[in-house]
Write an enzyme that holds these catalytic residues in place. Structure first.
Site, PDB file in Angstrom:
ATOM      1  N   HIS A  67       0.940  -1.503   0.041  1.00  0.00           N
ATOM      2  CA  HIS A  67      -0.126   0.117   0.049  1.00  0.00           C
ATOM      3  C   HIS A  67       1.219   1.084   0.411  1.00  0.00           C
ATOM      4  O   HIS A  67       2.147   1.404  -0.140  1.00  0.00           O
ATOM      5  CB  HIS A  67      -0.832  -0.132   1.248  1.00  0.00           C
ATOM      6  CG  HIS A  67       0.230  -0.350   2.457  1.00  0.00           C
ATOM      7  ND1 HIS A  67       0.338  -1.233   3.540  1.00  0.00           N
ATOM      8  CD2 HIS A  67      -0.672   0.753   3.354  1.00  0.00           C
ATOM      9  CE1 HIS A  67       0.404  -0.654   4.126  1.00  0.00           C
ATOM     10  NE2 HIS A  67       0.367   0.958   4.319  1.00  0.00           N
ATOM     11  N   HIS A  69       1.445   3.739   2.651  1.00  0.00           N
ATOM     12  CA  HIS A  69       1.539   4.545   3.024  1.00  0.00           C
ATOM     13  C   HIS A  69       3.919   3.912   3.533  1.00  0.00           C
ATOM     14  O   HIS A  69       4.368   3.478   1.949  1.00  0.00           O
ATOM     15  CB  HIS A  69       1.294   3.474   4.730  1.00  0.00           C
ATOM     16  CG  HIS A  69       0.041   4.635   5.155  1.00  0.00           C
ATOM     17  ND1 HIS A  69      -0.388   3.840   5.817  1.00  0.00           N
ATOM     18  CD2 HIS A  69      -0.758   5.593   4.480  1.00  0.00           C
ATOM     19  CE1 HIS A  69      -1.156   3.908   6.656  1.00  0.00           C
ATOM     20  NE2 HIS A  69      -1.758   5.635   5.397  1.00  0.00           N
ATOM     21  N   ASP A  71       5.904   4.185   4.592  1.00  0.00           N
ATOM     22  CA  ASP A  71       7.052   3.468   5.861  1.00  0.00           C
ATOM     23  C   ASP A  71       6.616   1.846   5.847  1.00  0.00           C
ATOM     24  O   ASP A  71       7.190   1.127   5.813  1.00  0.00           O
ATOM     25  CB  ASP A  71       6.138   3.103   7.071  1.00  0.00           C
ATOM     26  CG  ASP A  71       4.567   2.945   7.614  1.00  0.00           C
ATOM     27  OD1 ASP A  71       4.051   2.867   6.814  1.00  0.00           O
ATOM     28  OD2 ASP A  71       4.696   1.941   8.128  1.00  0.00           O
ATOM     29  N   HIS A 156      -7.966  -1.753   5.415  1.00  0.00           N
ATOM     30  CA  HIS A 156      -6.630  -0.387   6.298  1.00  0.00           C
ATOM     31  C   HIS A 156      -6.901   0.495   5.464  1.00  0.00           C
ATOM     32  O   HIS A 156      -7.127   1.979   5.529  1.00  0.00           O
ATOM     33  CB  HIS A 156      -5.474  -0.965   5.746  1.00  0.00           C
ATOM     34  CG  HIS A 156      -4.207  -0.735   6.054  1.00  0.00           C
ATOM     35  ND1 HIS A 156      -3.686  -0.485   7.376  1.00  0.00           N
ATOM     36  CD2 HIS A 156      -2.833   0.072   6.016  1.00  0.00           C
ATOM     37  CE1 HIS A 156      -2.779   0.177   7.793  1.00  0.00           C
ATOM     38  NE2 HIS A 156      -2.493   0.405   6.630  1.00  0.00           N
ATOM     39  N   ASP A 177      -0.107  -4.190   6.118  1.00  0.00           N
ATOM     40  CA  ASP A 177      -1.102  -4.011   7.106  1.00  0.00           C
ATOM     41  C   ASP A 177      -2.456  -4.488   6.505  1.00  0.00           C
ATOM     42  O   ASP A 177      -2.968  -3.527   5.475  1.00  0.00           O
ATOM     43  CB  ASP A 177      -1.058  -2.173   7.212  1.00  0.00           C
ATOM     44  CG  ASP A 177       0.150  -1.743   7.605  1.00  0.00           C
ATOM     45  OD1 ASP A 177       1.022  -2.554   8.000  1.00  0.00           O
ATOM     46  OD2 ASP A 177       0.663  -0.628   7.632  1.00  0.00           O
ATOM     47  N   GLU A 202       1.601  -7.688  10.224  1.00  0.00           N
ATOM     48  CA  GLU A 202       1.792  -7.080  10.871  1.00  0.00           C
ATOM     49  C   GLU A 202       1.755  -7.845  12.404  1.00  0.00           C
ATOM     50  O   GLU A 202       0.606  -8.260  12.826  1.00  0.00           O
ATOM     51  CB  GLU A 202       0.919  -6.467   9.680  1.00  0.00           C
ATOM     52  CG  GLU A 202      -0.189  -5.939   9.907  1.00  0.00           C
ATOM     53  CD  GLU A 202      -1.017  -4.842  10.923  1.00  0.00           C
ATOM     54  OE1 GLU A 202      -0.815  -4.208  11.709  1.00  0.00           O
ATOM     55  OE2 GLU A 202      -1.903  -4.205  10.278  1.00  0.00           O
ATOM     56  N   HIS A 414       5.580  -5.638  12.175  1.00  0.00           N
ATOM     57  CA  HIS A 414       5.773  -4.225  12.070  1.00  0.00           C
ATOM     58  C   HIS A 414       5.040  -4.693  13.443  1.00  0.00           C
ATOM     59  O   HIS A 414       3.853  -4.098  13.655  1.00  0.00           O
ATOM     60  CB  HIS A 414       4.617  -4.582  11.177  1.00  0.00           C
ATOM     61  CG  HIS A 414       4.139  -2.777  10.741  1.00  0.00           C
ATOM     62  ND1 HIS A 414       2.959  -1.912  11.773  1.00  0.00           N
ATOM     63  CD2 HIS A 414       4.283  -2.347   9.897  1.00  0.00           C
ATOM     64  CE1 HIS A 414       2.978  -1.220  11.127  1.00  0.00           C
ATOM     65  NE2 HIS A 414       3.606  -0.974  10.511  1.00  0.00           N
TER      66      HIS A 414
END
Length: 614
Positions: A67, A69, A71, A156, A177, A202, A414
């Site tokens: 995804h 994000h 991080d 998410h 995530d 995660e 994570h």
């Protein structure tokens, strides 16, 4: 064969997710993120572990981003354009559309505003995205002759996916995530029941179990309403995509119902772009949004406006969504510096904040001052409200997914180490699945599955078709159960396909003669006078029956059957080693032959009975 899981990021920490998995010689990089709380060499994964020479094209089979994000995708332009990786990169269609916006926004904040070293340029971002191959949900992609991947809906954020990867018979799932519950704008994670050697999950909220979302929503709305009703300003630091849309839907609906006239602002044109993509990608949202979209677009907010920088010092109450989340940099941190000293104001933190960020410092206690990145201090007199609106699954969700997939092994990434270790113990004890919690730079190796295809002989197949019924009474009904089993032998010869044959065919297949193993026990028995054959058999039966169930003993003339054992009389001077009884005028020997493993217990009962009683 083994599956090797090398953790380059998010090992016993939250940030810079990057896991490299080797399956039967294929290396797959899952996510390529950066750490939002670091501004040194620890910001990116240590790619040199993969190749000292920098030849990543011959090292990595593919890169898969779950995804948008930072991080999870923040280091990708650096890896492809600076480190030189030119192999395939996969991500979902929404992630491909939204990642350039997030990457450019981050680059602009860190370089143009904070003056940090530029690790990748706008051109790098463009060139990187040109290499991306988009994925559809449940679309099986054949990366090469051996490796196939498939994406599943993860919840998410918009476009987030879990990834299934298979090489030969070995298979894994990397979750990225995910969220196991539906929220206002996204659905819950969905995945098929798969046969897995390894699940990499995660564990952000490894020990947290969240209740109903409605009390949390009510608490958040009351806190914001109380702030603006008292003339204060409410700052909600959030990333432009995800929680911003979730909370805007919540506030916009509440503002309508309560007829509140206080303005709600977005700080960034990026969020306006994000809302445009949400409108275009309705198919990736929740069922609730899809149903509402028939009459109106849920992302056309009536009470939300764009924010102008000059309004920072404007009098009067307002609500401001400012990017980025976690108060790690950018405009949200700038507004925080101006609004934090006033006790009328509110800072509402809607999700997890990574260690090292200002958001994390505020969540860790009630500080009166906060040190910023450039060494300046800010007085904190405003109210701090932590809102549990994280899009990550909780401990129950992790356990539910693990139980549903039932993998042979689990690796947790994570998360924070103490919570991860607690969840590891729970998975091991409750689900009986080996679980690992590697740190950055560590490798976990687990066994991989390999299936052998074999032909089956006609005799073996015929034995499989023979029923083995058992009957039992249950609630005045007869229950019939078929305990059908088949014993076979797997024969593997050089240059020939494996074959399963019936046990009676083994000698013929191997061109060998049958061999029988016979175990014999002789027990002396004292008798008085000339023994009578039938009388002696009856005497033996009575004594043995004291140790063995009567249902297992049958007399037949001068023979005695005990289970699979047979005894018979032979009155000769010498001991005759065969099934039966040898005798002299004053001594009888009972011989039991051909014991199998299953007959061993019964055989010992016979021997002990003869020793003790005869």
């Amino acid at each position: 064969m083994a599956i090797d899981c090398l953790v380059l990021g998010a090992g016993q920490e939250i940030g810079k997710s990057c896991v490299v998995v080797t399956i039967n010689g294929k290396k797959i990089m899952f996510d390529c993120g950066m750490h939002m709380g670091c501004d040194d060499h620890n910001r990116y994964p240590d790619f040199s572990i993969l190749s000292k020479s920098g030849d990543f094209d011959n090292t990595i089979s593919c890169v898969i981003i779950t995804h948008f994000h930072m991080d999870h995708v923040g280091a990708l332009p650096y890896f492809t354009e600076v480190c030189g990786y030119n192999g395939p990169v996969y991500m979902s269609y929404p992630t491909k559309a939204l990642s350039p916006l997030m990457l450019e926004d981050y680059r602009r904040i860190m370089v143009d505003r904070r003056g940090e070293e530029e690790l990748f340029t706008s051109a790098h971002i463009t060139n990187c995205m040109n290499k991306v191959i988009p994925l559809d949900l449940k679309q099986t992609i054949q990366v090469d002759q051996d490796l196939q991947i498939r994406a599943y809906y993860a919840g998410h954020v918009l476009g987030a996916v879990m990834v299934y990867a298979k090489v030969g018979d070995a298979a894994i799932v990397y979750t990225g995530d995910y969220n196991m519950t539906t929220d206002r704008h996204l659905g819950a994670a969905k995945i098929d029941r798969l046969q897995l050697d390894l699940l990499i999950s995660e564990s952000t909220y490894a020990t947290t179990t969240r209740g109903s979302k409605y009390p949390r929503e009510r608490e958040f709305l009351q806190a914001v309403h109380k702030c603006v009703a008292g003339g204060g300003k409410a700052l909600i630091p959030s990333f432009a995509l995800g929680r911003a849309q979730e909370l805007c839907m919540l506030l916009d609906d509440y503002w309508e119902r309560m007829n509140i006239k206080v303005p709600i602002y977005f700080s960034s044109g990026l969020t306006i772009q994000a809302n445009m993509y949400y409108k275009m990608l309705i198919s990736w949202t929740s069922q609730n949004v899809k149903e509402k979209h028939v009459t109106h677009n849920p992302f056309d907010f009536k009470n939300v406006k764009d924010f102008d920088r000059s309004l920072i010092h404007a009098p009067g109450p307002c609500v401001l969504f400012a990017t980025p989340g976690m108060l790690c940099a950018g405009f949200s941190l700038e507004v925080f510096k101006h609004w934090a000293p006033s006790p009328l104001n509110l800072v509402a933190l809607p999700g997890y904040s990574v260690a090292g960020t200002v958001g994390h410092k505020l969540m860790s206690g009630k500080p009166t001052t906060v040190d910023l990145y450039n060494g300046t201090k800010v007085d904190v007199r405003c109210k701090i409200h932590q809102v549990a609106f994280s899009p990550h699954t909780d401990a129950k969700g992790i356990m539910d997914l693990t139980k549903f997939l039932s993998p042979k092994n689990v690796v947790l990434v994570h998360g924070e180490k103490p919570s991860m270790m607690s969840l590891k113990d729970k998975i091991t004890s409750e689900l009986d699945i080996p679980c690992f919690v590697p740190a950055n730079g560590e490798t976990v190796s687990v066994a991989s599955t390999a299936f052998v295809k074999a032909n089956a002989s006609d005799m073996f197949l015929k034995s499989c078709s023979s029923p083995n019924f058992s009957f039992s009474n249950s609630s005045s009904q007869i229950r019939v159960t078929d305990h059908r089993t088949a014993d076979g032998v797997l024969v593997i010869e050089k240059s020939k396909k494996a074959k399963i044959v019936h046990q009676d065919e083994v000698s013929e297949v191997l061109h060998e003669k049958d061999h029988a193993v016979s175990l014999t026990y002789c027990c002396p028995v004292k008798v008085k006078g000339e023994p009578d054959d039938v009388g002696l058999i009856k005497h033996l039966s009575e004594k043995i029956s004291e140790a063995v169930s009567c249902g297992e003993i049958h007399e037949s003339g001068d023979c005695l059957h005990v289970g699979s054992f047979k005894g018979s009389l032979c009155l000769k001077e010498e001991c005759v080693h065969r099934r039966g009884i040898s005798s002299s005028c004053s001594e009888v020997k009972f011989l039991c032959c051909n014991w199998s493993a299953t007959d061993l217990e019964l055989g010992w009962k016979i021997i002990n009975a003869m020793k003790q009683n005869l």
